[in-house]
Design an enzyme around this catalytic site. Structure first.
Site, PDB file in Angstrom:
ATOM      1  N   HIS A   1       0.842  -1.196   0.000  1.00 54.83           N
ATOM      2  CA  HIS A   1       0.000   0.000   0.000  1.00 54.83           C
ATOM      3  C   HIS A   1       0.877   1.247   0.000  1.00 54.83           C
ATOM      4  O   HIS A   1       2.052   1.205   0.379  1.00 54.83           O
ATOM      5  CB  HIS A   1      -0.923  -0.013   1.214  1.00 54.83           C
ATOM      6  CG  HIS A   1      -2.027  -1.016   1.094  1.00 54.83           C
ATOM      7  ND1 HIS A   1      -3.034  -1.121   2.020  1.00 54.83           N
ATOM      8  CD2 HIS A   1      -2.292  -1.956   0.147  1.00 54.83           C
ATOM      9  CE1 HIS A   1      -3.878  -2.075   1.644  1.00 54.83           C
ATOM     10  NE2 HIS A   1      -3.443  -2.595   0.517  1.00 54.83           N
TER      11      HIS A   1
ATOM     12  N   GLU B   1       0.837   3.855   1.900  1.00 58.69           N
ATOM     13  CA  GLU B   1       1.318   4.216   3.235  1.00 58.69           C
ATOM     14  C   GLU B   1       2.523   3.366   3.624  1.00 58.69           C
ATOM     15  O   GLU B   1       3.496   3.869   4.190  1.00 58.69           O
ATOM     16  CB  GLU B   1       0.204   4.010   4.287  1.00 58.69           C
ATOM     17  CG  GLU B   1      -1.083   4.743   3.971  1.00 58.69           C
ATOM     18  CD  GLU B   1      -2.102   3.899   3.214  1.00 58.69           C
ATOM     19  OE1 GLU B   1      -3.300   4.037   3.502  1.00 58.69           O
ATOM     20  OE2 GLU B   1      -1.698   3.114   2.321  1.00 58.69           O
TER      21      GLU B   1
ATOM     22  N   CYS C   1      -5.906   1.140   5.583  1.00 48.87           N
ATOM     23  CA  CYS C   1      -6.478  -0.126   6.025  1.00 48.87           C
ATOM     24  C   CYS C   1      -5.909  -0.456   7.407  1.00 48.87           C
ATOM     25  O   CYS C   1      -5.027   0.247   7.911  1.00 48.87           O
ATOM     26  CB  CYS C   1      -6.126  -1.225   5.026  1.00 48.87           C
ATOM     27  SG  CYS C   1      -4.373  -1.701   5.064  1.00 48.87           S
TER      28      CYS C   1
ATOM     29  N   CYS D   1      -1.990  -1.026   7.390  1.00 51.63           N
ATOM     30  CA  CYS D   1      -1.265   0.251   7.341  1.00 51.63           C
ATOM     31  C   CYS D   1      -1.431   1.026   8.639  1.00 51.63           C
ATOM     32  O   CYS D   1      -0.497   1.673   9.113  1.00 51.63           O
ATOM     33  CB  CYS D   1      -1.740   1.086   6.155  1.00 51.63           C
ATOM     34  SG  CYS D   1      -1.284   0.383   4.564  1.00 51.63           S
TER      35      CYS D   1
END
Length: 158
Positions: free
Chosen positions: A88, A90, A116, A119
């Site tokens: 992801h 992040e 999410c 993360c």
């Protein structure tokens, strides 16, 4: 003919949150994910420390080339992250800071989408104090964990 500067033309200048979120949106254009393009940046004292976008680890073929297993299996958004070949945005921003030895504790994460839960756990442990998001993501647990950890969540309004 006299040149007119940007500020003189329309007398507007973006606030810091808008400035950084617009950069996050540009970062998202580098995404290699075929399902959702996400961009993130970590900022401290109005300085960009790291950026990240979602996609597979460096050196691997992109999902557009080999296919997306989550799409093939019909996995809904926000579920079964362990099946994804990609990282992801992040995660990539946090990893880039680590690779370059940049301290991000006390920083703010700007992200085009709500993090999410995976993360979120990284954000909490990295010491990020504030998360500013432009779009929602279907992960109630992530929101609850950010609140429990006293990480401020701000929804950016255009």
């Amino acid at each position: 003919m006299q040149e007119i500067g940007f500020l003189e033309q329309n007398n507007t200048r973006p606030d810091w949150d808008s400035y950084f979120m617009q950069i996050a949106q540009v970062v998202a254009t580098r995404s290699t994910c075929i399902r959702r393009q996400v961009g993130a940046l970590i900022v401290k004292d109005n300085n960009i420390l790291a950026t990240g976008y979602n996609g597979v680890p460096k050196g691997l073929e992109h999902c557009a080339q080999v296919g997306c297993i989550r799409a093939q299996l019909g996995v809904p958004s926000g579920e079964r992250h362990e099946l994804c070949r990609g990282l992801h945005a992040e995660q990539n921003a946090i990893i880039q800071a680590a690779v370059h030895g940049t301290k991000i504790a006390g920083g703010t994460l700007y992200c085009t989408h709500q993090p999410c839960v995976v993360c979120t756990k990284m954000i909490i442990n990295a010491g990020i104090e504030k998360v500013i998001i432009a779009n929602n993501y279907p992960d109630k647990l992530a929101e609850e964990m950010l609140c429990a950890a006293k990480v401020k969540i701000v929804r950016w309004e255009k």
